[in-house]
Structures are given as C-alpha cells and as structure tokens.
Design a protein around this motif. Sequence first.
Motif, PDB file in Angstrom:
ATOM      1  N   CYS A 185       0.832  -1.192   0.000  1.00 33.84           N
ATOM      2  CA  CYS A 185       0.000   0.000   0.000  1.00 33.84           C
ATOM      3  C   CYS A 185       0.872   1.250   0.000  1.00 33.84           C
ATOM      4  O   CYS A 185       1.912   1.297   0.656  1.00 33.84           O
ATOM      5  CB  CYS A 185      -0.877  -0.040   1.244  1.00 33.84           C
ATOM      6  N   PHE A 234      -6.304   5.556  10.339  1.00 27.67           N
ATOM      7  CA  PHE A 234      -7.099   4.475  10.932  1.00 27.67           C
ATOM      8  C   PHE A 234      -6.617   3.100  10.491  1.00 27.67           C
ATOM      9  O   PHE A 234      -7.292   2.109  10.715  1.00 27.67           O
ATOM     10  CB  PHE A 234      -8.581   4.638  10.558  1.00 27.67           C
ATOM     11  N   ARG A 282       0.844  -4.045   4.766  1.00 26.60           N
ATOM     12  CA  ARG A 282      -0.293  -3.267   4.258  1.00 26.60           C
ATOM     13  C   ARG A 282      -0.479  -3.682   2.811  1.00 26.60           C
ATOM     14  O   ARG A 282       0.295  -3.278   1.957  1.00 26.60           O
ATOM     15  CB  ARG A 282       0.023  -1.776   4.273  1.00 26.60           C
ATOM     16  N   ASP A 283      -1.494  -4.488   2.561  1.00 30.75           N
ATOM     17  CA  ASP A 283      -1.706  -4.877   1.166  1.00 30.75           C
ATOM     18  C   ASP A 283      -2.722  -3.944   0.520  1.00 30.75           C
ATOM     19  O   ASP A 283      -3.649  -3.464   1.167  1.00 30.75           O
ATOM     20  CB  ASP A 283      -2.132  -6.349   1.061  1.00 30.75           C
ATOM     21  N   THR A 334      -7.441   0.473  -2.822  1.00 31.91           N
ATOM     22  CA  THR A 334      -7.712   1.905  -3.055  1.00 31.91           C
ATOM     23  C   THR A 334      -7.426   2.319  -4.498  1.00 31.91           C
ATOM     24  O   THR A 334      -7.786   3.415  -4.903  1.00 31.91           O
ATOM     25  CB  THR A 334      -6.851   2.791  -2.126  1.00 31.91           C
ATOM     26  N   ALA A 391      -7.023  -2.276   3.371  1.00 31.10           N
ATOM     27  CA  ALA A 391      -7.324  -1.083   2.574  1.00 31.10           C
ATOM     28  C   ALA A 391      -8.762  -0.651   2.747  1.00 31.10           C
ATOM     29  O   ALA A 391      -9.079   0.501   2.577  1.00 31.10           O
ATOM     30  CB  ALA A 391      -7.029  -1.316   1.110  1.00 31.10           C
TER      31      ALA A 391
END
Length: 449
Positions: free
Chosen positions: A83, A89, A106-107, A121, A449
């Motif tokens: 990501c 958050f 964070r994928d 996203t 995400a």
Amino acid sequence: MIRVQAVAPESLGAALELIPGTELIAVNDRALEDFLDWEFLTADEQFVLRAKLPSGEEIEYDVERPEGLPMGVTLEAPRIRRCANHCDFCFVDGNPQGLRQALYIRDDDYRLSFRYGNFATLTNLKPWDLERIVEYRLSPLYVSVHATDPVVRRWLLRNPEAPEVISQLRWFVERGITFHTQVVLVPGVNDGQQLVRTLTDLYGLGPSVLSVSVVPVALTEFSKHSLVRQPTRDECRAALATVDEFAARAVAERGAPWCYGADDLYLQADVALPPAEWYGDFEQRENGVGAVRYLQTRIKAAWQQLENQQWHGKRIGVVTGTAMGPLLPQVIADLSAATGANFEILALENTLFGTSVTTAGLLPGGAVLAALRGRDDLDLALLPAESVNDDLLFMDDLGAHDLASQLPMTIRFSYDFADVLADGTMDGWKSGTNRRSNVPSSHRSGGPA
Ligand code: SF4
C-alpha cells in the motif's frame, strides 16, 4: 516468472509432467508475471507454454487443452502489492508489537480485490495495471473510496499523490469494469456533507458501481487516537439517515438499495437491522454488511437438515466477538428451535487488540482458551472460522490443535453454524485426538485497505 507449488493428479499439469519447483516462464511468448497471467493465458484451447524444470531443463510444450480438463497447477503465493497510503485508521498501525510478520503487511492489491474481494484503493496502479484490469476484465473490483472529494480522500489516505478516484472509476466504467465500493466513516472528515457528496458522485457513475457500503471506522487500543476517533451514536444515526436517503432513491430508480450501512453502523447507532430481503445477494457480507441476516438466511435454508440431526439436548458454546454478542440471540433462537440444542453465546473481549476491537475474526486464541478452559459442561464449541488463517493459526499464533489439546470439549470452526451443524457429527478437534477440524479454506475479505 511464476513457480509451481503443487500439481493435482489427473490434471493437464500432471499430464505435462509439471512438478513442484517448475518455473512457468511464458505462454505464447508472453511472459508470466503472476497468477492472473497464468489463468487467463492458459484458458485457451491451444497454447505454447515455456517452462524450466527444477533440473534446469527448459521445455516448450504445445498444449491442447481438452474442454473441462483443469490445469490443476497450484502456484507459489504471489508477492503482495504494498500500500502507498498511510491512513490514520490503518489497522496495521493498530496491531500490537510481536505478532507474526504477515500481519504488518499493508496490502493494496487489485489482483486480490478481484480474486478474493479484498478492498483496494487503486492508488498504486501503474499504466500496465490499468491495461491489464481492462484486458482481463477484472470485474467486479472492491474499492475503498472513502471520499470522492480529492482533498478529503488524500487527507484520509495520507497520500498527496492519490489520483482522483471518480475520474479513475469513470475510466474503468467506460471500459466495462464494475465495482463494489466502501466508505470507512471517519467522524468529522468524511461524514455529513462529504458523505452526501461521495454517495452522489458514486451514484452518478451509474449501475457499474454495484454497491456502496458505509462502515464505521474501527480502531484498536494501539491506533492513533490523537488523530482519529470512532463515531458517536448520533453520528452513526446521521450517517444511516444519509444511507437510507440514497437507498430509497436507488430502490425507486434502480430496483435495489445500492447503498448499505454495515451491521456495525446499525449496532453503534442502536437502530434495528433491515430484513434479509434488503441485502439482495449479500454481496458485501464479508465486509460486515448484512452478515447477521445472512446467517439467519443460511439457518433457514438448512432448517430441515438441522432438525434431522442428533443435537437435541446437546450443550453448544458459540464463541464470537463483542460486536456480534448483542445480535446473536436472534440467530441462536432460530438455531435452538431447529436443533433442540442448548446454546450459550460467549461474546469475548479481545485481549490482544483491546476491547475496542469487537469483530469475531480478530479474536486471539488465548482469549478463546481462557473462556473455554475447564468448561466440562459444554459438548461442543463453535469458533469463528475467520479467526484462523489457512495454517489454522489465530492472530496470536496459537494453533487450533494446541487450543483443542487444552480444552475438554470438541471444537469446530464455522462460518455460519449451518455448515457445521447440518452434518450432525462431532468430528472436530478434540483433546487427545488427531482429527482434523472442518475448517474450510478461507481468505479474509475486506483487507486493511
Ligand atoms: S487502511 Fe488500507 S489503504 Fe490505508 S494505509 Fe492501511 S492498508 Fe493502506
């Protein structure tokens, strides 16, 4: 290049004598980058595959694929797209120290969005990705929109480079791609008039935006509380009023609500959930939208099988998170009526992430162990299947077998109760046995995400 992990017997892969460790290089001279290339390029009846065996021998196969014969090739896990955002958050930031490494990734991967329904996203797409999504018709995709005002969205994602999401979605819509979308509601940032604008813009893209869910932001004890807070009851009610307005318009104009509040939004607003019919095909249920009504629907559908099994008089513990605790009695009442068993709801606080994390899927094994240890009065405990990964590990790395070895009752993992109770067996994990549980292979939808 991608690599073979396993080959199923009686498959085309086995007939070609592909073996684990084989590098799959190209199909019809087109280099293979990942599982998408593999699946789409080998879907033809005829193709040329270039591969390199673990011995180093490079082979070109002229493949004729008989209709219905599967390739039967399992690939090594793909490298996950990271990501590019830094949301206040973000659940990854909300993780305590000391968990397994995978939980800090964070994928934000459109490929997993297509395959598993993870939300992405689309802020890290390269031109090549855009073409690929269109060429392979990766549809529907699950997109975290959050806000359509570019300034607000960039603020929420903490990414000044994030492209304008409406232009991006429109480009895809014009090329036939469809979307399910979500708005994570952050009070004071994307609620109120911003929520109205976001829903107006998404609705304006037409029926290619298949649905939008509004999900209250979820924080843990470790989240950045100085920067973001959870919505109050009144803020959840206001958001639901906006959701209802758009849903009423969509029902009148398009025949379906289109805009949905997550179960958690209703819970936090202290408002009753809509009936099951409201949710249509429950397409965002894994995002916590209509999950309760879905469970009830599943139980109703399996009613006859449940009645025919030998559960009468059995004592069954149902482990869940505190979010579902207040909602489960209506589900359990149906289960009791169908099976004649006595159910006890064990709504556990999350001892790993803190009490603000209420979802069942994030319960640590340690909390389950503490709640069930010494409960000789239970014959069976049903645990949320989402709380373990494919290796049967809970978030705190406690394994299902380890857990079972310390408990007096049989444990089984269940997605919807009917999946376990309809088969009428106690064939699960039990102390002193080596029997495998019923854990269905799973993925976690609605990624960070
Ligand atoms: S919440 Fe999602 S988009 Fe935001 S930083 Fe975390 S992984 Fe990235």
